[in-house]
Write a protein that holds these residues in place. Structure first.
Motif, mmCIF file in Angstrom:
data_model
loop_
_atom_site.group_PDB
_atom_site.id
_atom_site.type_symbol
_atom_site.label_atom_id
_atom_site.label_comp_id
_atom_site.label_asym_id
_atom_site.label_seq_id
_atom_site.Cartn_x
_atom_site.Cartn_y
_atom_site.Cartn_z
ATOM 1 N N GLY A 331 44.784 40.336 20.231
ATOM 2 C CA GLY A 331 46.130 40.361 19.668
ATOM 3 C C GLY A 331 46.847 39.033 19.799
ATOM 4 O O GLY A 331 48.068 38.967 19.616
ATOM 5 N N GLY A 332 46.118 37.983 20.181
ATOM 6 C CA GLY A 332 46.734 36.673 20.313
ATOM 7 C C GLY A 332 47.390 36.430 21.652
ATOM 8 O O GLY A 332 48.251 35.551 21.772
ATOM 9 N N TRP A 333 46.975 37.165 22.688
ATOM 10 C CA TRP A 333 47.624 37.067 23.995
ATOM 11 C C TRP A 333 46.733 36.387 25.035
ATOM 12 O O TRP A 333 46.829 36.674 26.227
ATOM 13 N N GLY A 334 45.892 35.477 24.607
ATOM 14 C CA GLY A 334 44.973 34.817 25.527
ATOM 15 C C GLY A 334 45.674 34.025 26.609
ATOM 16 O O GLY A 334 45.307 34.097 27.789
ATOM 17 N N ARG A 335 46.693 33.228 26.252
ATOM 18 C CA ARG A 335 47.409 32.427 27.243
ATOM 19 C C ARG A 335 48.144 33.327 28.236
ATOM 20 O O ARG A 335 48.180 33.055 29.440
ATOM 21 N N GLU A 336 48.718 34.400 27.723
ATOM 22 C CA GLU A 336 49.456 35.319 28.598
ATOM 23 C C GLU A 336 48.503 36.012 29.581
ATOM 24 O O GLU A 336 48.875 36.277 30.731
ATOM 25 N N TRP A 337 47.299 36.305 29.104
ATOM 26 C CA TRP A 337 46.314 36.909 30.009
ATOM 27 C C TRP A 337 46.002 35.970 31.166
ATOM 28 O O TRP A 337 45.927 36.393 32.324
ATOM 29 N N ARG A 338 45.832 34.702 30.860
ATOM 30 C CA ARG A 338 45.553 33.720 31.906
ATOM 31 C C ARG A 338 46.699 33.670 32.913
ATOM 32 O O ARG A 338 46.484 33.643 34.126
ATOM 33 N N ALA A 339 47.938 33.714 32.431
ATOM 34 C CA ALA A 339 49.098 33.647 33.323
ATOM 35 C C ALA A 339 49.178 34.879 34.216
ATOM 36 O O ALA A 339 49.384 34.764 35.435
#
Length: 745
Positions: A331-339
């Motif tokens: 869903g385009g949440w790759g950076r948020e997953w890392r955080a």
């Protein structure tokens, strides 16, 4: 309790029998645990009997309701991976309740995740991560579930859910960590880090930063004791059939990184800081460099894997992070997953500070993990939000409080560990590389076999496997140490006949490595001596050994290269029984100057003993060719006489060779002009023989000592300064039908 059980059975018009294997776990849970047989009437005046698992829950525990909600959240997943509650909770009458559950795996054999190691551990973690995300939290084709909070609230909720903020704060205070009002800490004269407790202050700049996170269904206490692995048959584990238990903290909209981080971090922690041994107070976890490398890799799992990270543990870390990243990117949440992954690391590390069975080593490791994971998050945040630079730029280190070291020097946080630590080769997935990374062993060390110790999957035998009704109480909220099938047996002394002198110094004695101080070769050169020895051995007539098992016994001293002063020695005896199908049993006895300790035993299933050198060909000519193939596969710097000495030493470690096979191995050594004969050499058991040595590219001397019948007596590795890095005595190699073989020939 008996009255409550009787009332329950009467209400079902049935009869209930308490089975004899009653269990209670006062140290790990407030619940009493029973297994019962409930007989119920059916049609046509017949009866059916069902075995049930019963937990007596305190009034404050809401597990039955949470368990029911967890099953309802995804019935398809629940059918495969959760036990059912066939009856609602029943009141005892004093505020407590009885919780009834079906037996996991139909009452057949199960083990916990904590009982696994090696490739089976990796495979199981992969199945669990895959099941949590693709099964239980099956994502929509175009996106994932997202919730919103702040950085401080995220961490506060994680702590509150598991142990409570006050518990973490109290544990931190006991360790000397400044309270939430202190923003910065210093590690040394120049290195500054954020205080992780600062996130708990609600009105700070960092705590109020908004953040979205990937949310979903979570178990919320997914350590290895709460994961059961069924067996399809006596020796066939099925990781894909895993079952989750203890849903007291189930949540429908929690961060999805919570379960994955808990699963991975507690698995890693039991290797870094296993429970302290009651007998000697020692805590035998990973060497400091490996523990530190694992911590760094846990924080940056998408970076290049460090060379000294054990393969199986590195795989567990990669799976824990790698399974979620593609899920979030959908869903385009790759950076948020890392955080949120980093903040979950911070949270779980702070939670681990409250554990009482990981010792100072574990608490120090967790504290540093929380600090460094928060630093990684700060760096990520600065990239994303440069406007926060003024608030998040670290100050000068002077006058800042120092990160506490819990009584352990900062430059050696594992400094209090005994040098005779447990052999960690079980953590490898079977590659020789894993064994050669052990900091207490030289690159030339053999690739023995394993569990949490040696290198195999320590899956229990059917007889020793625990059944479900005795399992739930083994799961600690946090970490169960490296126990599983590691159990004490009777003391196994090397013998009282003086064949093995006790080590009385803090380091192995030195050997003179230079030509000026070594005994000069006398008589024929080494190649002629080796050829003569090979011919003599080939002419011997011996009765072939018989038996189902190969048996190997050897004793090893190894210098601990991680210490900077007062260098210490690990001293172990190893006994290994194994079949041609690479299953078997290994005993490891940690020896010290006062005498041998009780052995630990490790079991291996078929094919799991991957650290053992391959079974040699029966044909002597093929043995030579096989050895040359192994030598040519070595890196260029290892293609010399020293490299061949190492290969021969590894070959002798596990296999009882015939005279013709021994002759072929010795003949291969005669091909190398850089191998020298060493006069007057004796091993640590004061056994004389024919010694041959060679110097490797690093300036280290490798020495093999042979009997005149071609059997190997010892292997020794000495560095350029004359320090003995490893000395290994070959005590016995044979075949046998029983697992009680003596090391005495």
């Amino acid at each position: 309790m008996a009255e409550a059980l009787r009332r329950f059975a009467d209400g079902q018009a049935g009869r209930l029998h308490l089975l004899p294997d009653l269990r209670h776990a006062p140290h790990y849970t407030d619940a009493e645990l029973f297994s019962v047989a409930l007989t119920m009437p059916t049609a046509n005046r017949r009866y059916s009997t069902q075995k049930l698992f019963v937990k007596v829950l305190p009034a404050s525990v809401k597990e039955p309701a949470r368990h029911r909600l967890a099953r309802l959240s995804n019935p398809e997943f629940a059918k495969l991976h959760m036990v059912d509650q066939p009856y609602p909770p029943y009141p005892v009458g004093d505020g407590r309740h009885l919780m009834f559950q079906e037996m996991a795996n139909g009452g057949d054999d199960v083990v916990t995740l904590h009982d696994l190691s090696g490739r089976l551990l990796v495979t199981t973690v992969e199945a669990i991560a895959d099941g949590l995300l693709k099964g239980w939290n099956r994502a929509d084709a175009i996106g994932v579930s997202i919730d919103h909070t702040t950085v401080g609230e995220y961490v506060r909720q994680e702590l509150e859910k598991m142990v409570g903020i006050e518990s973490v704060s109290s544990a931190a205070r006991r360790l000397g960590l400044p309270d939430a009002g202190t923003r910065w800490l210093r590690l040394d004269d120049t290195t500054v880090r954020l205080n992780p407790l600062h996130l708990l202050a609600a009105d700070t700049a960092l705590a109020t930063v908004p953040m979205p996170f990937v949310a979903g269904l979570t178990h919320s206490d997914l350590h290895g004791g709460n994961v059961l692995i069924p067996h399809e048959s006596a020796d066939v584990p099925r990781p894909d059939w895993f079952q989750l238990v203890d849903f007291s903290d189930f949540q429908e909209d929690a961060p999805l990184t919570r379960d994955l981080v808990c699963l991975v971090q507690t698995t890693i922690l039991r290797a870094v800081a296993p429970p302290v041994t009651a007998a000697d107070g020692a805590q035998r976890g990973l060497p400091p460099d490996q523990a530190d490398a694992l911590r760094d890799y846990l924080i940056r799992p998408d970076a290049e894997r460090p060379d000294n990270v054990l393969p199986a543990l590195a795989d567990v870390i990669s799976i824990g992070y790698g399974a979620g990243a593609p899920y979030a990117r959908r869903g385009g949440w790759g950076r948020e997953w890392r955080a949120q992954y980093l903040l979950s690391l911070v949270s779980q590390a702070l939670i681990c500070l409250t554990y009482d069975n990981i010792g100072d080593t574990g608490r120090q490791w967790c504290l540093r993990l929380a600090v460094e994971a928060l630093e990684a998050y700060r760096q990520e945040l600065l990239k994303k939000s440069p406007e926060l630079a003024a608030l998040l730029t670290s100050p000068v280190a002077t006058q800042l409080p120092i990160l506490p070291t819990i009584g352990i020097p900062h430059d050696s946080q594992h400094g209090g560990r005994s040098p005779g630590r447990i052999d960690q080769r079980w953590l490898s997935t079977g590659s020789d590389r894993a064994w050669k990374l052990q900091s207490t062993m030289p690159p030339s060390a053999p690739a023995p076999t394993r569990n949490q110790p040696p290198t195999d999957d320590r899956t229990p035998t059917r007889k020793q496997r625990l059944r479900y009704h005795t399992l739930l109480f083994t799961g600690v909220v946090g970490v169960v140490g490296i126990s599983g099938l590691t159990y004490a047996a009777g003391s196994q002394s090397p013998g009282s006949n003086g064949r093995l002198p006790q080590l009385t110094a803090s380091a192995l004695p030195s050997r003179s490595p230079t030509p000026s101080t070594r005994s000069e070769p006398l008589g024929p050169p080494a190649d002629r001596r080796l050829e003569n020895l090979a011919r003599q051995v080939a002419a011997l007539q011996e009765k072939p050994t018989q038996g189902r098992f190969f048996f190997s016994c050897y004793e090893s001293w190894s210098l601990d290269s991680t210490t900077t002063s007062g260098r210490k020695v690990s001293h172990h005896e190893y006994r290994l029984w194994f079949t041609p199908r690479l299953s078997g049993e290994r005993w490891v006895t940690d020896l010290d100057p006062s005498g041998p300790r009780r052995p630990q035993r490790f079991l291996y299933q078929r094919g799991d003993l991957t650290g053992v050198s391959p079974l040699p060909p029966d044909d002597p000519d093929e043995i030579g060719e096989h050895l040359r193939d192994l030598w040519q596969a070595r890196p260029p710097e290892g293609q010399d006489g020293a490299g061949m000495l190492q290969l021969v030493a590894e070959s002798y470690l596990y296999h009882p060779f015939t005279p013709a096979q021994r002759s072929a191995l010795i003949q291969e050594l005669a091909r190398f002009s850089d191998i020298e004969y060493r006069e007057g050499y004796v091993d640590r058991a004061q056994r004389p023989g024919l010694a041959f040595q060679a110097k490797d590219k690093a300036g280290r001397w490798h020495t093999l000592l042979f009997q005149r019948d071609g059997r190997l007596l010892s292997y020794e590795l000495v560095d350029a300064e004359g320090t003995v890095l490893t000395h290994r005595l070959y005590l016995r190699n044979t075949r046998t039908d029983s697992i009680d073989t003596s090391c005495e020939s």
